[in-house]
Design an enzyme around this catalytic site. Structure first.
Site, PDB file in Angstrom:
ATOM      1  N   GLN A  20      -0.098  -6.139 -25.830  1.00  0.00           N
ATOM      2  CA  GLN A  20       0.481  -6.700 -24.464  1.00  0.00           C
ATOM      3  C   GLN A  20       0.476  -6.017 -23.420  1.00  0.00           C
ATOM      4  O   GLN A  20       0.381  -6.250 -22.201  1.00  0.00           O
ATOM      5  CB  GLN A  20       2.030  -7.090 -24.849  1.00  0.00           C
ATOM      6  CG  GLN A  20       2.378  -8.204 -25.972  1.00  0.00           C
ATOM      7  CD  GLN A  20       3.656  -8.327 -26.150  1.00  0.00           C
ATOM      8  OE1 GLN A  20       4.527  -7.526 -26.123  1.00  0.00           O
ATOM      9  NE2 GLN A  20       4.257  -9.747 -26.207  1.00  0.00           N
ATOM     10  N   THR A  74       0.893  -1.221   0.010  1.00  0.00           N
ATOM     11  CA  THR A  74       0.143   0.027   0.142  1.00  0.00           C
ATOM     12  C   THR A  74       0.984   1.310   0.185  1.00  0.00           C
ATOM     13  O   THR A  74       0.445   2.013  -0.717  1.00  0.00           O
ATOM     14  CB  THR A  74      -0.920  -0.050   1.054  1.00  0.00           C
ATOM     15  OG1 THR A  74      -1.776  -1.088   1.079  1.00  0.00           O
ATOM     16  CG2 THR A  74      -1.950   1.221   1.154  1.00  0.00           C
ATOM     17  N   HIS A  83       5.298  -4.054 -10.487  1.00  0.00           N
ATOM     18  CA  HIS A  83       4.761  -5.355 -11.397  1.00  0.00           C
ATOM     19  C   HIS A  83       4.902  -5.333 -12.860  1.00  0.00           C
ATOM     20  O   HIS A  83       5.481  -6.490 -13.255  1.00  0.00           O
ATOM     21  CB  HIS A  83       3.375  -5.535 -10.770  1.00  0.00           C
ATOM     22  CG  HIS A  83       2.806  -6.612 -11.435  1.00  0.00           C
ATOM     23  ND1 HIS A  83       2.922  -7.895 -10.838  1.00  0.00           N
ATOM     24  CD2 HIS A  83       1.678  -7.151 -12.112  1.00  0.00           C
ATOM     25  CE1 HIS A  83       2.393  -8.952 -11.600  1.00  0.00           C
ATOM     26  NE2 HIS A  83       1.527  -8.248 -12.437  1.00  0.00           N
ATOM     27  N   HIS A 132      -1.725  -5.114 -18.584  1.00  0.00           N
ATOM     28  CA  HIS A 132      -1.504  -4.720 -17.168  1.00  0.00           C
ATOM     29  C   HIS A 132      -2.827  -3.550 -16.734  1.00  0.00           C
ATOM     30  O   HIS A 132      -2.420  -2.595 -17.098  1.00  0.00           O
ATOM     31  CB  HIS A 132      -0.165  -4.078 -17.012  1.00  0.00           C
ATOM     32  CG  HIS A 132       1.014  -4.911 -17.424  1.00  0.00           C
ATOM     33  ND1 HIS A 132       1.643  -5.589 -16.356  1.00  0.00           N
ATOM     34  CD2 HIS A 132       1.556  -5.234 -18.455  1.00  0.00           C
ATOM     35  CE1 HIS A 132       2.566  -6.422 -16.956  1.00  0.00           C
ATOM     36  NE2 HIS A 132       2.467  -6.084 -18.014  1.00  0.00           N
ATOM     37  N   ARG A 190     -10.761   6.145 -34.716  1.00  0.00           N
ATOM     38  CA  ARG A 190     -12.298   6.797 -35.261  1.00  0.00           C
ATOM     39  C   ARG A 190     -12.396   8.371 -35.362  1.00  0.00           C
ATOM     40  O   ARG A 190     -13.254   8.603 -36.064  1.00  0.00           O
ATOM     41  CB  ARG A 190     -13.179   6.263 -34.314  1.00  0.00           C
ATOM     42  CG  ARG A 190     -13.367   4.809 -33.832  1.00  0.00           C
ATOM     43  CD  ARG A 190     -14.441   4.521 -32.951  1.00  0.00           C
ATOM     44  NE  ARG A 190     -15.789   4.599 -33.371  1.00  0.00           N
ATOM     45  CZ  ARG A 190     -16.833   4.886 -32.743  1.00  0.00           C
ATOM     46  NH1 ARG A 190     -16.708   4.463 -31.317  1.00  0.00           N
ATOM     47  NH2 ARG A 190     -17.904   4.927 -33.125  1.00  0.00           N
ATOM     48  N   SER A 244      -7.392   7.478 -30.927  1.00  0.00           N
ATOM     49  CA  SER A 244      -8.492   6.639 -31.448  1.00  0.00           C
ATOM     50  C   SER A 244      -8.424   6.904 -32.819  1.00  0.00           C
ATOM     51  O   SER A 244      -8.543   7.962 -33.516  1.00  0.00           O
ATOM     52  CB  SER A 244      -9.888   6.780 -30.893  1.00  0.00           C
ATOM     53  OG  SER A 244     -11.022   6.158 -31.794  1.00  0.00           O
ATOM     54  N   ARG A 259       8.170  -7.213 -17.446  1.00  0.00           N
ATOM     55  CA  ARG A 259       8.544  -6.699 -18.871  1.00  0.00           C
ATOM     56  C   ARG A 259      10.134  -6.418 -19.029  1.00  0.00           C
ATOM     57  O   ARG A 259      10.714  -6.392 -19.951  1.00  0.00           O
ATOM     58  CB  ARG A 259       7.763  -5.461 -19.187  1.00  0.00           C
ATOM     59  CG  ARG A 259       6.179  -5.842 -19.399  1.00  0.00           C
ATOM     60  CD  ARG A 259       6.039  -7.006 -20.241  1.00  0.00           C
ATOM     61  NE  ARG A 259       4.300  -6.969 -20.154  1.00  0.00           N
ATOM     62  CZ  ARG A 259       3.645  -8.061 -20.867  1.00  0.00           C
ATOM     63  NH1 ARG A 259       4.542  -9.020 -21.713  1.00  0.00           N
ATOM     64  NH2 ARG A 259       2.445  -8.091 -21.099  1.00  0.00           N
TER      65      ARG A 259
END
Length: 300
Positions: free
Chosen positions: A89, A69, A195, A93, A104, A102, A200
């Site tokens: 990939q 924490t 993490h 995470h 779009r 985007s 990685r």
């Protein structure tokens, strides 16, 4: 109260470090430093903790014992540009805030990833998701690069033709390969950043995403140098031993042979016909043992 400022980290803000051929990663902002971790931890530990251990010792204790924490009190935001297959990939995470460009709303630039010649390798025979050097000639590797380049150019030509015909951007993008680049903002706390980096930066991670992890690790190291040192010592460069691994080590310490230790611990490294097993707990233990032996071997 003024926000925490790390002078060396402030110098990184706005600077984009090139990664791969057209990609980059840059630090946009950060919140907190090593002191923020200590501050949060001392709320839990109560008054008087400062007299028991210094800040560095406390941070190392927290990470060593997986008290996560306090590390969540530090956050950092990056901007990154990467091939779409790397992004797919990366997005696994799920403990970060992400906002991706985007297609779009915008049109794709004609920028795609072609691996450097040293990254062009064959499918690994021992790792289903990896690659390995097969001794390919430079000419064969360059032919692979040229094939990727030609396919990318042809796909982009189809994409632009569709746009000219009035096809909607959200549909036209479907013809683009995953080596075309995308961009996003990525905000994450230090616990989850560690993490990400632990996975990685590993040698088994895909080469391309490791390049981004290396660049980001350099930035994290500037923001929280004490915590990053602890991460390297207790996570990144540590060796985790399973119950069977520990049993094998115990047998070895009693003077038995490696073969006896593997048998007694139930770690299989060979098939019934005597051929070596390429994947599994046994081969992985041998890799761990090799790593430990390499680190403790006397330098010549």
């Amino acid at each position: 109260m003024l926000r925490v400022s790390v002078p060396e980290a402030d110098k990184l803000i706005g600077i984009r470090r090139q990664v791969l051929d057209h990609g980059f990663v840059g630090l946009v902002d950060y919140m907190g430093d090593d002191g923020a971790i200590v501050q949060a931890a001392r709320v839990s530990y109560g008054a008087g903790t400062r007299t028991l251990r210094d800040d560095r010792g406390l941070i190392r204790y927290l990470l060593r014992h997986q008290h996560t924490t306090p590390f969540e009190m530090v956050e950092m935001k990056f901007v990154a540009k990467m091939p779409i297959f790397v992004a797919r990939q990366w997005i696994r995470h799920r403990t970060a805030n992400v906002n991706e460009n985007s297609l779009r709303y915008s049109e794709e630039e004609n920028e795609y990833y072609v691996p450097p010649i040293e990254a062009v390798q064959a499918q690994s025979t021992s790792n289903r998701q990896g690659r390995e050097e097969k001794g390919w000639s430079p000419e064969k590797k360059e032919a692979v690069r040229e094939a990727i380049r030609k396919h990318s150019e042809a796909s982009y030509a189809v994409y632009t033709d569709l746009l000219k015909e009035g096809v909607a951007r959200e549909l036209a993008r479907a013809v683009l390969p995953v080596n075309f680049y995308t961009k996003w903002y990525w905000k994450i706390d230090l616990h989850n950043m560690f993490h990400f980096l632990g996975l990685r930066l590993d040698a088994h991670a895909q080469w391309e995403i490791r390049q981004y992890a290396v660049a980001m690790a350099d930035m994290v190291k500037v923001i929280t140098p004490i915590a990053f040192e602890a991460f390297e010592d207790f996570a990144l460069n540590s060796v985790r031993l399973s119950n069977k691994d520990q049993a094998a080590v115990a047998v070895l310490l009693r003077g038995s042979t490696l073969e006896e230790a593997l048998t007694k611990a139930g770690l299989e490294t060979k098939k019934a016909d005597g051929t070596l097993i390429k994947m599994g707990e046994g081969p992985e233990f041998l890799q761990k043992l090799e790593t430990i032996q390499t680190r403790i071997a006397p330098r010549r």
